[in-house]
Design an enzyme around this catalytic site. Structure first.
Site, short mmCIF file in Angstrom:
data_model
loop_
_atom_site.label_atom_id
_atom_site.label_comp_id
_atom_site.label_asym_id
_atom_site.label_seq_id
_atom_site.Cartn_x
_atom_site.Cartn_y
_atom_site.Cartn_z
N HIS A 323 25.85 -85.75 -33.58
CA HIS A 323 25.46 -85.89 -32.95
C HIS A 323 23.95 -85.93 -34.71
CE1 HIS A 323 25.97 -86.57 -29.40
NE2 HIS A 323 26.92 -85.74 -29.42
N LYS A 511 10.01 -87.98 -27.22
CA LYS A 511 11.15 -87.69 -28.03
C LYS A 511 10.01 -86.01 -27.98
CE LYS A 511 10.71 -90.86 -29.91
NZ LYS A 511 12.23 -91.73 -30.27
N ARG A 512 11.49 -85.20 -27.86
CA ARG A 512 11.55 -84.16 -28.92
C ARG A 512 10.52 -84.23 -30.01
NH1 ARG A 512 14.62 -79.36 -26.59
NH2 ARG A 512 12.82 -78.30 -27.93
N LYS A 517 11.44 -86.63 -36.89
CA LYS A 517 11.10 -87.89 -35.75
C LYS A 517 9.13 -88.96 -36.22
CE LYS A 517 13.76 -85.91 -32.48
NZ LYS A 517 14.43 -87.08 -31.94
N THR A 619 18.30 -92.72 -27.97
CA THR A 619 18.93 -93.67 -26.56
C THR A 619 16.95 -93.88 -25.85
OG1 THR A 619 18.81 -90.93 -25.53
CG2 THR A 619 20.74 -92.41 -26.62
N LYS A 623 16.25 -97.35 -23.67
CA LYS A 623 15.75 -96.96 -22.44
C LYS A 623 14.33 -97.33 -22.11
CE LYS A 623 17.30 -92.38 -21.79
NZ LYS A 623 17.27 -91.18 -22.02
C1 26Q Z 1 23.27 -75.10 -31.99
C2 26Q Z 1 22.94 -74.09 -32.69
C3 26Q Z 1 22.03 -73.17 -31.55
C4 26Q Z 1 21.07 -74.05 -30.56
C5 26Q Z 1 20.67 -75.05 -30.93
C6 26Q Z 1 21.17 -75.77 -31.20
C7 26Q Z 1 20.97 -77.47 -30.64
C8 26Q Z 1 21.36 -78.06 -29.64
C9 26Q Z 1 21.18 -79.02 -29.37
C10 26Q Z 1 21.47 -78.31 -31.95
C11 26Q Z 1 21.22 -79.10 -31.51
C12 26Q Z 1 21.08 -79.75 -30.25
C13 26Q Z 1 20.82 -81.30 -29.79
C14 26Q Z 1 20.79 -83.09 -30.60
C15 26Q Z 1 20.64 -83.45 -30.28
O1 26Q Z 1 20.35 -83.80 -28.92
N1 26Q Z 1 21.51 -85.12 -30.87
C16 26Q Z 1 20.48 -86.10 -30.46
O2 26Q Z 1 21.95 -87.02 -29.81
C17 26Q Z 1 21.31 -88.28 -29.67
C18 26Q Z 1 22.85 -88.27 -27.99
O3 26Q Z 1 23.26 -88.61 -29.28
C19 26Q Z 1 20.95 -88.74 -30.40
O4 26Q Z 1 20.16 -89.95 -29.69
C20 26Q Z 1 19.82 -88.39 -31.00
O5 26Q Z 1 19.28 -88.92 -32.08
C21 26Q Z 1 20.43 -86.80 -32.06
O6 26Q Z 1 18.75 -87.08 -32.14
#
Ligand code: 26Q
Length: 775
Positions: A323, A511-512, A517, A619, A623
């Protein structure tokens, strides 16, 4: 007849000894949920099953979506009204926020889609005691409080005491107890399962037996066990190498595998070669990748398979979804840290590395590729590499992202295993993101094309027949206005009485909060418009409300600085009577799934402005498109496919492309742009010239420096804000001008809705089932 209503009354009586009219919200919530649960049983799943392993499931509020899927939403509304309640009473119930953002929400959409289409797909994850923090603003700064989501009870989770397993760590052994939640397909025919594991001490207190010292030890043991599933990590980018984080990952994947192996043994005995015909395990990013060596360990250590027997089973079972594009965000673990968590698993990582080495020798691998083809390298375990090597499929989440995986992120691996690389463009469930959150637009659609779209979103194509029908377009605008008024009412309550004007264009970025972004670019463009209105150089501006929603990771200084900056812009603008009837800026507090359900239907313009090549998919963009917003965006992630479907003429595309950014990168001089372009200089200078105040934190100066000076770890303006500034402002003002032609603009909006069918997660999940899982 009236089964459901009678059940609610019965639960209220049994559990609380009250009638509906006497109930408080939490009591009603539990009674209604339990009554809905009563009619359910998990579906018999025959044949191969998909298992979605994910550290995050961002479900949002379950009660309304479950009632919708069960066909009980209307009956519940009537029941509530008859007992003196508003249908919205449950809006005070917290979301299930066991996820950060896109990745966790995607998992939730997939579960909904699979259940709706009778695909046997179960989720496996962690039952965090505290989900993603709540956010509020104090003096414009983000503050966080704990998300105590279980305080109203958890009527949807069924504790499975008898299915508990144990998980061993270097320094402790804990019990993993599953809480199973029903995943109810639309129509209620299929009920799949989401299994969330909770950590507890091995044995409960036994007060009789305990002397004081043992008592202390037992308390300590409980605390150390419960710590593992206590809280969701709130960062969704750079993986900090925290031991507890790895413990969480091992905890839930080991528990999940144990329960799958148990189930398998009951059915098939020890004939493990059959395992990949029984289960397909999808790894949601690298977070659950430790499951790979763990399954290898279970097969070899506990069931005496040889490596040569076990490895093909493992490889055929797992598949991996990436991702992230940014290389620095790929998860790696120090071997030394890994050994302090699950030392018993490490030898199996080494076995995989050795097998990989043999394979590299057998093939004629170019010398230059060899370094990147190491799972263990520089004292670290590269989880993405491990995943590609020991699984049969690796996919990205939008077309361009999957291409970039092959060309930039994992090129050596692509050269070695080209047949493993796939694309699965993300999708969203139209049940939550249209049927539930926009019942007005749903009604509009139903009147024209029936309600088949609820389970077959491509039917929206038939709306194209109405794109030039003035009456339909007028009705569409009327619905948009209704949704804006509803949002205004919500905002008034939740944002200290803020009076959003429903006559304005609603321009939405939700979004975050991340530098890539580019919320800061949006902020600059608003300042540019503000100054132009003040200067009298922009006279034909259609009044616009700029709405933001975003949480910043608590330790992400710049992200928090950007929130403060936008809140200061909001303050500046709301205090200026000269622009009152032209501009509004609002950063909503605690943006989450439920807030999204209010914001998205009210949006006219969808801001999707990440630097080309940085957003894997997005995503929220889908929406907003589905709800008839035009995209103001870059050619990044799924935006590319959105304009492919909806037409560039119905959206506002700007900025450098992936290729142009690559061309530019070595010669990029943001300082020169700043010096030569007075508009850029004016907005960037607000960070340091006293126009806006960061309360002496130095945050604005840091943002300024990140754009113009750079720091040790990156060049100035690494996300090309200044590069894209002009074309962004131009596109934004073009949309603003176009809006004045109501008929033409609503044509564009409805065209987006009509062509959103491809972005249903029903389509995505079917592709996974057919092309990866073999279901
Ligand atoms: C990893 C290790 C330690 C702590 C946290 C994490 C961690 C947690 C969540 C790393 C990444 C995430 C989340 C990533 C994320 O949400 N990516 C998004 O995924 C969506 C679904 O595929 C995409 O639409 C977005 O573009 C992408 O940024």
């Amino acid at each position: 007849m009236n089964q459901f209503e009678q059940q609610i009354d019965q639960y209220l009586d049994l559990d609380y000894g009250i009638t509906a009219r006497q109930a408080i919200v939490e009591q009603l919530y539990n009674a209604v949920s339990k009554a809905a649960m009563k009619s359910l049983s998990f579906s018999e799943q025959s044949g191969k099953k998909g298992c979605y392993f994910s550290a995050e499931f961002l479900l949002g509020r379950l009660i309304y979506s479950n009632l919708l899927n069960l066909g009980l939403l209307e009956r519940c509304r009537t029941y509530l009204n008859q007992n003196g309640f508003d249908a919205g009473v449950f809006e005070s119930i917290d979301d299930d926020a066991l996820g950060n953002g896109g990745l966790g929400r995607l998992a939730a959409c997939f579960l909904d889609s699979a259940a709706t289409h009778g695909i046997p797909l179960n989720g496996f994850g962690i039952r965090y005691k505290y989900g993603l923090f709540h956010q509020y603003f104090q003096d414009g700064f983000q503050k966080e409080t704990a998300d105590d989501w279980l305080k109203a009870g958890d009527p949807w989770g069924i504790r499975g005491e008898s299915e508990a397993v144990t998980v061993k760590f270097a320094d402790q052994t804990v019990r993993a107890i599953p809480y199973d939640m029903p995943v109810i397909g639309y129509g209620g025919n299929t009920v799949n399962r989401l299994r969330l594991w909770q950590a507890e001490p091995l044995s409960a207190f036994d007060f009789e037996q305990f002397n004081l010292q043992k008592y202390d030890e037992a308390v300590e043991e409980r605390i150390r066990a419960e710590e593992i599933t206590a809280v969701l990590y709130p960062n969704d980018d750079t993986p900090a190498g925290k031991q507890l984080r790895l413990k969480q990952q091992y905890f839930f994947t080991s528990a999940s595998l144990q329960s799958l192996v148990k189930e398998f043994l009951q059915k098939h005995g020890e004939s493990f070669s059959h395992f990949p015909k029984e289960f397909a395990i999808q790894l949601n990013d690298t977070h659950p990748v430790i499951a790979i060596p763990e399954l290898l360990r279970i097969l070899m250590e506990e069931h005496q398979l040889s490596f040569d027997e076990a490895f093909p089973i493992v490889r055929d079972t797992f598949a991996y979804t990436n991702h992230t594009i940014m290389a620095e965000a790929l998860e790696k673990w120090e071997v030394s840290l890994f050994l302090t968590v699950a030392p018993q698993v490490y030898p199996y990582v080494v076995l995989l590395q050795n097998a990989l080495n043999r394979e590299i020798k057998e093939r004629n691998i170019e010398q230059q590729d060899k370094a990147a083809l190491q799972i263990i390298s520089g004292g670290q375990i590269h989880m993405a590499r491990l995943a590609v090597y020991a699984s049969h499929a690796t996919n990205g989440v939008a077309k361009i992202h999957s291409e970039l995986l092959k060309s930039n992120v994992l090129p050596e691996w692509y050269r070695m295993y080209p047949e493993r690389f796939q694309n699965k463009t993300n999708g969203i469930t139209q049940r939550r993101w249209l049927a539930l959150c926009n019942q007005e637009l749903s009604g509009f659609i139903n009147e024209r094309i029936g309600n088949g779209w609820v389970t077959d979103l491509n039917q929206l194509k038939r709306l194209t027949a109405y794109l030039d029908d003035s009456a339909s377009l007028a009705q569409f605008r009327e619905i948009k206005r209704q949704k804006k008024i509803q949002l205004c009412n919500h905002v008034r309550i939740h944002e200290y009485g803020f009076e959003l004007n429903p006559d304005f264009i609603f321009d939405v970025q939700i979004k975050r909060l991340h530098e890539y972004k580019r919320q800061l670019l949006n902020a600059f463009s608003i300042l540019d418009i503000y100054f132009a209105i003040k200067d009298g150089t922009l006279t034909d501006f259609t009044p616009t409300a700029f709405l933001f929603g975003a949480k910043a990771a608590p330790g992400y200084r710049r992200a928090k600085g950007i929130i403060k900056f936008i809140n200061e812009i909001a303050r500046l603008i709301s205090a200026d009577p000269e622009v009152k009837d032209k501009l509004q800026v609002l950063f909503v507090q605690n943006y989450n799934v439920s807030y999204a359900e209010k914001l998205i239907p009210a949006a006219d313009v969808s801001e999707q402005i990440s630097t080309a090549g940085t957003e894997a998919s997005g995503t929220g963009n889908m929406k907003l498109m589905l709800n008839g917003a035009v995209t103001l965006g870059t050619l990044d992630g799924a935006n590319i496919e959105i304009v492919e479907q909806a037409g560039e003429e119905n959206n506002y595309i700007f900025g450098a492309t992936v290729d142009e950014i690559a061309q530019l990168s070595n010669t990029y001089h943001p300082k020169a742009l700043y010096e030569s372009n007075p508009r850029i200089r004016r907005v960037v200078d607000t960070l340091i010239d006293g126009t806006l105040d960061d309360g002496d934190t130095g945050l604005f100066r840091e943002l300024y420096d990140s754009l113009l000076k750079g720091v040790s770890w990156h060049k100035p303006d690494q996300y090309y804000l200044l590069q894209d500034f002009e074309s962004y402002c131009e596109a934004k003002l073009r949309a603003n001008r176009d809006y004045r032609n109501a008929e033409e603009f609503s044509h564009k909006c409805l065209a987006n809705t009509a062509r959103a069918g491809y972005f249903s997660s029903d389509r995505t999940v079917r592709e996974y089932a057919q092309e990866i899982w073999g279901i």
